[in-house]
Motif scaffolding. Structure first.
Motif, mmCIF file in Angstrom:
data_model
loop_
_atom_site.group_PDB
_atom_site.id
_atom_site.type_symbol
_atom_site.label_atom_id
_atom_site.label_comp_id
_atom_site.label_asym_id
_atom_site.label_seq_id
_atom_site.Cartn_x
_atom_site.Cartn_y
_atom_site.Cartn_z
ATOM 1 N N SER A 158 -6.295 -0.799 4.642
ATOM 2 C CA SER A 158 -6.320 -1.297 3.263
ATOM 3 C C SER A 158 -7.396 -2.371 3.117
ATOM 4 O O SER A 158 -8.033 -2.483 2.070
ATOM 5 C CB SER A 158 -4.971 -1.916 2.877
ATOM 6 O OG SER A 158 -3.923 -1.033 3.115
ATOM 7 N N ARG A 167 -10.567 -0.594 2.735
ATOM 8 C CA ARG A 167 -10.504 0.455 1.708
ATOM 9 C C ARG A 167 -10.830 1.823 2.297
ATOM 10 O O ARG A 167 -11.600 2.594 1.743
ATOM 11 C CB ARG A 167 -11.475 0.163 0.572
ATOM 12 C CG ARG A 167 -10.970 -0.945 -0.297
ATOM 13 C CD ARG A 167 -11.437 -0.762 -1.718
ATOM 14 N NE ARG A 167 -11.670 -2.049 -2.302
ATOM 15 C CZ ARG A 167 -12.670 -2.316 -3.143
ATOM 16 N NH1 ARG A 167 -13.521 -1.378 -3.476
ATOM 17 N NH2 ARG A 167 -12.794 -3.510 -3.625
ATOM 18 N N ARG A 227 -3.141 4.084 -2.057
ATOM 19 C CA ARG A 227 -3.690 3.047 -2.932
ATOM 20 C C ARG A 227 -3.052 1.706 -2.616
ATOM 21 O O ARG A 227 -1.882 1.645 -2.196
ATOM 22 C CB ARG A 227 -3.437 3.393 -4.401
ATOM 23 C CG ARG A 227 -1.956 3.466 -4.721
ATOM 24 C CD ARG A 227 -1.678 4.066 -6.085
ATOM 25 N NE ARG A 227 -0.405 4.752 -6.083
ATOM 26 C CZ ARG A 227 0.759 4.186 -6.398
ATOM 27 N NH1 ARG A 227 0.809 2.923 -6.742
ATOM 28 N NH2 ARG A 227 1.878 4.865 -6.346
ATOM 29 N N VAL A 228 -3.844 0.654 -2.805
ATOM 30 C CA VAL A 228 -3.265 -0.682 -2.718
ATOM 31 C C VAL A 228 -2.607 -0.926 -4.065
ATOM 32 O O VAL A 228 -3.275 -0.950 -5.096
ATOM 33 C CB VAL A 228 -4.346 -1.747 -2.416
ATOM 34 C CG1 VAL A 228 -3.780 -3.147 -2.576
ATOM 35 C CG2 VAL A 228 -4.898 -1.553 -1.009
ATOM 36 N N SER A 235 -2.113 -1.087 6.944
ATOM 37 C CA SER A 235 -2.446 -2.426 6.431
ATOM 38 C C SER A 235 -3.897 -2.773 6.780
ATOM 39 O O SER A 235 -4.619 -3.343 5.960
ATOM 40 C CB SER A 235 -1.461 -3.491 6.922
ATOM 41 O OG SER A 235 -1.272 -3.426 8.294
ATOM 42 N N GLN A 256 -10.473 -7.256 -3.119
ATOM 43 C CA GLN A 256 -10.090 -6.334 -4.199
ATOM 44 C C GLN A 256 -11.112 -6.349 -5.333
ATOM 45 O O GLN A 256 -11.253 -5.382 -6.055
ATOM 46 C CB GLN A 256 -8.726 -6.719 -4.791
ATOM 47 C CG GLN A 256 -7.607 -6.825 -3.785
ATOM 48 C CD GLN A 256 -7.207 -5.483 -3.251
ATOM 49 O OE1 GLN A 256 -7.718 -5.063 -2.222
ATOM 50 N NE2 GLN A 256 -6.331 -4.804 -3.937
ATOM 51 N N THR A 277 0.846 -1.186 0.000
ATOM 52 C CA THR A 277 0.000 0.000 0.000
ATOM 53 C C THR A 277 0.887 1.243 0.000
ATOM 54 O O THR A 277 1.742 1.394 0.872
ATOM 55 C CB THR A 277 -0.932 0.022 1.229
ATOM 56 O OG1 THR A 277 -1.682 -1.182 1.234
ATOM 57 C CG2 THR A 277 -1.870 1.216 1.184
ATOM 58 N N LEU A 296 -8.538 4.216 2.999
ATOM 59 C CA LEU A 296 -7.252 4.908 2.942
ATOM 60 C C LEU A 296 -7.467 6.385 2.629
ATOM 61 O O LEU A 296 -8.481 6.759 2.032
ATOM 62 C CB LEU A 296 -6.390 4.301 1.841
ATOM 63 C CG LEU A 296 -5.964 2.837 2.044
ATOM 64 C CD1 LEU A 296 -5.366 2.277 0.765
ATOM 65 C CD2 LEU A 296 -4.973 2.712 3.193
#
Ligand code: ATP
Ligand code: SF4
Ligand code: MG
Length: 330
Positions: free
Chosen positions: A52, A55, A62-63, A49, A76, A11, A57
């Motif tokens: 992530s 989602r 970004r991952v 982490s 994902q 990430t 963030l």
């Protein structure tokens, strides 16, 4: 069986000064009904982490790569709508400071009953009854009168109980607790940890417990992931980390030696580990822990060690995981 599995997660944050690789190849897993404790100094990538996974963030984050498998599904691949549903039903989060998550202008009853009215179509009266039950479940005394109060009227410990009540209301499969007791005094902290352990046993909730405090990990975790500079440097069952044994990572060793000192304010240097965490935009070549490691060799300063399976359920990222070898070899 793993409820959550993170594989080789990267990430990154784009900043004016460059790309911050906050999480740089992290892999860990949380088994069903178990607690994984994630420990490491400030800036090691513990929160990023976890965020992530959800989602959640910051906009510049970004991952970049990696897999996040939750309940058999690659997160994902989920749409925004599916993610919203996962956050509401399957994964809950508790943060360090409950005041930032509670709305100051609404009573506890109003904020807690809303999800039941909106998502589950309950009538107001029914939802209010449910709220009192939830407050009682997290051992809040006089739940009826607490329900009528505003967040600022409650103590820090009470507010954190309310947050746990909210987090557990939808009976999530996974609870992410990010430093949930750091802002509380020691006695209240012990009560909250005990409560979380009881709820885990009763409901079988899996917990991802993030903290900088190995002492707290000892109370809570079945398994432990030790993080440093955006990587996992050691992963093992808690009993292996906390018992004297043949293998360990020098960073974990340092954290263990500084347990009584870990409640010092953030930024205060730990005596057992000299030096400071390197800046994320200026990471050392080779092993990222080398500048602070008393066992570092030329090889450590040149090459980066991989996370290697040393024995069953025990992985270490170090060229010299055997404690004896470190003493004798150099
Ligand atoms: N929006 C952002 N932009 C740039 N860098 C960021 C951003 N958010 C986090 N970082 C960086 O990512 C790294 C990891 O941060 P993270 O919050 O995961 O640390 P942590 O282990 O949770 O630390 P703490 O114990 O202080 O909570 C840090 O170097 C941090 O400065
Ligand atoms: S690889 Fe070398 S520098 Fe890194 S932790 Fe192990 S002994 Fe220390
Ligand atoms: Mg954090």
């Amino acid at each position: 069986m793993a409820l959550l599995e993170i594989k080789d997660l990267h990430t990154f944050f784009d900043t004016k000064k460059g790309t911050v690789k906050a999480v740089n190849g992290v892999s860990y897993s949380v088994d069903a009904g178990k607690t994984l404790g994630v420990v490491g100094e400030s800036g090691s990538g513990k929160s990023v982490s976890a965020m992530s996974i959800l989602r959640l963030l910051d906009n510049n984050g970004r991952v970049d790569s990696g897999e996040i498998i939750f309940d058999g599904k690659n997160i994902q691949d989920c749409t925004k709508k599916e993610m919203y549903k996962i956050r509401g039903n399957d994964i809950s989060v508790i943060f360090q400071e409950p005041m930032t998550s509670l709305n100051p202008v609404f009573t506890i009853e109003r904020q807690l009953s809303e999800p039941f009215i909106i998502h589950q179509g309950m009538k107001k009266k029914e939802a209010r009854k449910k709220v009192v039950e939830m407050l009682a479940a997290v051992k809040i005394p006089n739940p009826e009168s607490v329900a009528k109060q505003y967040p600022h009227q409650l103590s820090g410990g009470m507010r954190q109980r309310v947050m746990i009540a909210i987090a557990l209301a939808c009976q999530p499969k996974l609870l992410i607790a990010d430093e949930p007791t750091t802002a509380l005094d020691v006695t209240i902290q012990a009560q909250i940890l005990k409560l979380m352990n009881e709820l885990k046993k009763e409901k079988g909730t899996s917990i991802l417990f993030i903290t900088h405090d190995l002492g707290v990990i000892n109370e809570m975790a079945d398994d432990v992931a030790v993080m440093y500079c955006g990587q996992v440097v050691e992963m093992a069952p808690a009993r292996k980390i906390f018992t004297k044994q043949k293998y360990s990572h020098p960073y974990t060793e340092g954290l263990m030696e500084s347990i009584p000192r870990l409640d010092t304010p953030t930024g205060v240097r730990l005596e057992a580990i000299p030096g400071a965490v390197p800046h994320p935009l200026d990471l050392p070549k080779g092993c990222k822990f080398a500048p602070r490691c008393k066992y570092a060799t030329d090889k450590c300063r040149e090459e980066e060690p991989a996370l290697v399976k040393i024995e069953e359920n025990h992985q270490i990222r170090c060229f010299y995981p055997d404690k004896e070898m470190r003493k004798d070899g150099k």
